[in-house]
Scaffold this motif. Structure first.
Motif, short mmCIF file in Angstrom:
data_model
loop_
_atom_site.label_atom_id
_atom_site.label_comp_id
_atom_site.label_asym_id
_atom_site.label_seq_id
_atom_site.Cartn_x
_atom_site.Cartn_y
_atom_site.Cartn_z
N GLY A 17 0.84 -1.19 0.00
CA GLY A 17 0.00 0.00 0.00
C GLY A 17 0.87 1.23 0.00
O GLY A 17 2.05 1.18 -0.37
N GLY A 18 0.33 2.35 0.43
CA GLY A 18 1.12 3.56 0.49
C GLY A 18 0.32 4.79 0.83
O GLY A 18 -0.92 4.79 0.74
N VAL A 19 1.01 5.83 1.27
CA VAL A 19 0.42 7.11 1.67
C VAL A 19 -0.77 6.86 2.61
O VAL A 19 -1.84 7.46 2.46
CB VAL A 19 -0.01 7.96 0.46
CG1 VAL A 19 -0.23 9.42 0.87
CG2 VAL A 19 1.03 7.94 -0.64
N ILE A 20 -0.60 5.96 3.55
CA ILE A 20 -1.70 5.70 4.47
C ILE A 20 -1.85 6.88 5.44
O ILE A 20 -0.87 7.47 5.89
CB ILE A 20 -1.54 4.36 5.23
CG1 ILE A 20 -0.13 4.16 5.75
CG2 ILE A 20 -1.96 3.21 4.35
CD1 ILE A 20 0.05 2.88 6.52
N LEU A 21 -3.10 7.21 5.74
CA LEU A 21 -3.41 8.42 6.49
C LEU A 21 -3.72 8.15 7.96
O LEU A 21 -3.98 9.09 8.72
CB LEU A 21 -4.60 9.14 5.83
CG LEU A 21 -4.43 9.49 4.36
CD1 LEU A 21 -5.68 10.17 3.82
CD2 LEU A 21 -3.19 10.36 4.12
N THR A 25 -8.66 12.58 6.52
CA THR A 25 -8.19 13.82 5.87
C THR A 25 -6.70 13.99 6.10
O THR A 25 -6.09 13.33 6.95
CB THR A 25 -8.94 15.04 6.41
OG1 THR A 25 -8.76 15.11 7.84
CG2 THR A 25 -10.42 14.96 6.09
N LEU A 26 -6.14 14.89 5.34
CA LEU A 26 -4.73 15.26 5.47
C LEU A 26 -4.70 16.75 5.73
O LEU A 26 -5.23 17.53 4.94
CB LEU A 26 -3.98 14.92 4.18
CG LEU A 26 -2.46 15.04 4.17
CD1 LEU A 26 -1.84 14.02 5.12
CD2 LEU A 26 -1.93 14.84 2.76
N PRO A 27 -4.11 17.18 6.84
CA PRO A 27 -4.10 18.61 7.16
C PRO A 27 -3.50 19.43 6.02
O PRO A 27 -2.54 19.01 5.37
CB PRO A 27 -3.23 18.70 8.42
CG PRO A 27 -3.31 17.32 9.02
CD PRO A 27 -3.42 16.38 7.86
N LYS A 28 -4.08 20.59 5.78
CA LYS A 28 -3.52 21.49 4.77
C LYS A 28 -2.10 21.86 5.17
O LYS A 28 -1.82 22.12 6.33
CB LYS A 28 -4.35 22.78 4.66
CG LYS A 28 -5.75 22.58 4.09
CD LYS A 28 -6.45 23.92 3.95
CE LYS A 28 -7.85 23.76 3.37
NZ LYS A 28 -8.54 25.05 3.21
N GLY A 29 -1.21 21.85 4.18
CA GLY A 29 0.17 22.23 4.47
C GLY A 29 0.25 23.69 4.89
O GLY A 29 -0.08 24.58 4.12
N SER A 30 0.64 23.92 6.14
CA SER A 30 0.75 25.31 6.60
C SER A 30 2.00 25.94 5.99
O SER A 30 2.96 25.25 5.64
CB SER A 30 0.84 25.35 8.13
OG SER A 30 1.96 24.63 8.58
#
Length: 447
Positions: free
Chosen positions: A57-61, A189-194
């Motif tokens: 798999g990959g990029v697991i959140l 979700t993935l937090p918005k890159g600050s």
């Protein structure tokens, strides 16, 4: 045609699905937000019965339950195509996690020609009236996984969005072996890159290079996000999207009317992407939106496809860059960080595009958490075992808060000068001394 009977015939519990797993099987856990939840929980509950299994798999959140049940990596061998946070921890902290080095564009073909998949489990929205299960947020390489899998299991989540195609973005019930109905958890979700002042400075330097009608690829992180925000506030117009990962910056641009896609040479008016990970706002934007086009990465990341798009602009991050212009974006020494992904694909494709440019951006320095001291991200040589993602012949533009430099076609001494000028001032004298030792500095160079 009514597909409900066939659906019911294939409906099983997560426990029964997990019971199919035997020792030494290769289990595919899909990708990112499409990683299974109910199946994973059921598999974790029976790990004591197993000796060793192999997961891909990959990029697991989020951290899978099988990781929690097997924290030392004694039973579950995780094979990641690209690392998110949980992948990274598994790879760096246990003997049960490994990275598979591969350009993301090659992944669909690699599955079709080389991979053994005993069971593939993919989270999708509910079946539509035509008997199709949409791949939601990850067209990516999932059709290739399905085509080679001995058993295909769909885990339905009513909250998964529908990502319109495109192609290779859905599977029909006739090609599914079993269906699980999960508990419909919220999609991760993935937090918005600050981003801060340094990111804004880098973004300003890049945005002034973008013409009206350009097609964009943005990577993940603060700097690409800053570029998206700056574009949203700019006078740019008729921009297009062709990217491996759909990020929140595109939504901001779209809602401000910057993304018409009218000038794209192919896929006009469509925002093309391989997978998406970000905020709920972004998921809601993608859901059923015909302006967005899901496609496999064998298409989105193919340099030959990218090259067909005039004025293609690729923007990605790096960990370190050396004085030769080599780009390290995957690791720092033996510490694994992410993966090759599509960085090299887009570096090559953008340069092949008429009027195209690829930008590798990074802050000039960072604070070492162990020592508390600031260190330069521009280095004479990488820390031993650091991985090179883009070789020096491929590097195009490099950008820090101190400026930008076009490496393409420049000699080693010209590169050394140009790259050192991008470093934080307090590190430049030492970098010059190192460049002199490396025989890539002329006495007539600027000091």
């Amino acid at each position: 045609m009514d597909y409900s009977k066939e659906y019911q015939e294939k409906l099983i519990s997560a426990k029964d699905a997990a019971a199919m797993v035997k020792d030494n099987m290769w289990i595919d856990y899909a990708w990112s937000a499409n990683t299974p939840v109910a199946f994973d929980k059921a598999l974790a509950e029976r790990l004591d019965e197993l000796n060793e299994i192999y997961l891909r798999g990959g990029v697991i959140l989020w951290e899978p339950e099988v990781f929690k049940k097997d924290p030392k990596g004694e039973k579950v061998v995780w094979n990641s195509w690209h690392a998110g946070g949980p992948d990274r921890n598994r790879i760096n902290k246990t003997p049960g996690g490994f990275y598979n080095p591969l350009r993301y564009s090659e992944l669909p073909r690699w599955y079709r020609e080389n991979c053994k998949v005993d069971i593939a489990v993919i989270v999708t929205p509910p079946m539509d009236k035509h008997g199709n299960f949409n791949f939601g947020l990850s067209a990516s390489h999932l059709m290739a996984v399905i085509e080679v899998a001995d058993k295909v299991i769909i885990e339905v989540n009513e909250k998964m969005v529908t990502g319109l195609g495109g192609f290779e973005h859905e599977i029909n019930i006739k090609d599914v072996d079993y269906v699980i109905e999960g508990e419909n958890p919220e999609i991760a979700t993935l937090p918005k890159g600050s981003f801060g002042e340094v990111d804004k400075k880098v973004a300003e330097l890049i945005v002034e290079e973008i013409p009206n009608g350009a097609t964009l690829q943005l990577g993940i992180g603060g700097m690409p996000n800053a570029v998206g925000s700056l574009i949203a506030d700019s006078d740019l117009k008729d921009l297009g999207v062709h990217t491996e990962m759909y990020v929140d910056g595109f939504v901001e641009m779209a809602k401000r009317g910057k993304l018409s896609g009218a000038k794209k040479n192919i896929d006009r008016f469509r925002q093309v992407y391989g997978f998406a990970a970000g905020s709920k706002e972004m998921y809601d934007y993608i859901d059923g939106n015909s302006a967005c086009m899901a496609a496999p990465t064998s298409y989105t990341n193919d340099a030959r496809v990218i090259a067909q798009l005039d004025n293609f602009v690729s923007i990605n991050n790096a960990v370190n860059i050396d004085l030769f212009g080599q780009v390290s974006s995957e690791s720092s020494g033996l510490k694994h960080i992410s993966g090759a992904g599509g960085q090299l694909d887009f570096v090559l494709g953008a340069y092949l595009s008429k009027g195209g440019k690829s930008f590798i951006c990074l802050s000039s320095k960072f604070k070492n958490k162990k020592t508390g001291k600031e260190e330069s991200r521009i280095v004479p040589n990488f820390e031993p075992f650091s991985v090179i993602t883009a070789a020096r012949p491929n590097t195009h533009w490099i950008v820090t808060e101190y400026g930008k430099y076009n490496c393409k076609g420049q000699s080693t001494w010209q590169r050394a000068e140009g790259i050192i000028n991008l470093a934080a001032p307090e590190f430049r004298d030492d970098l010059i001394k190192e460049a002199e030792k490396m025989n890539i500095w002329r006495r007539t160079n600027k000091r």
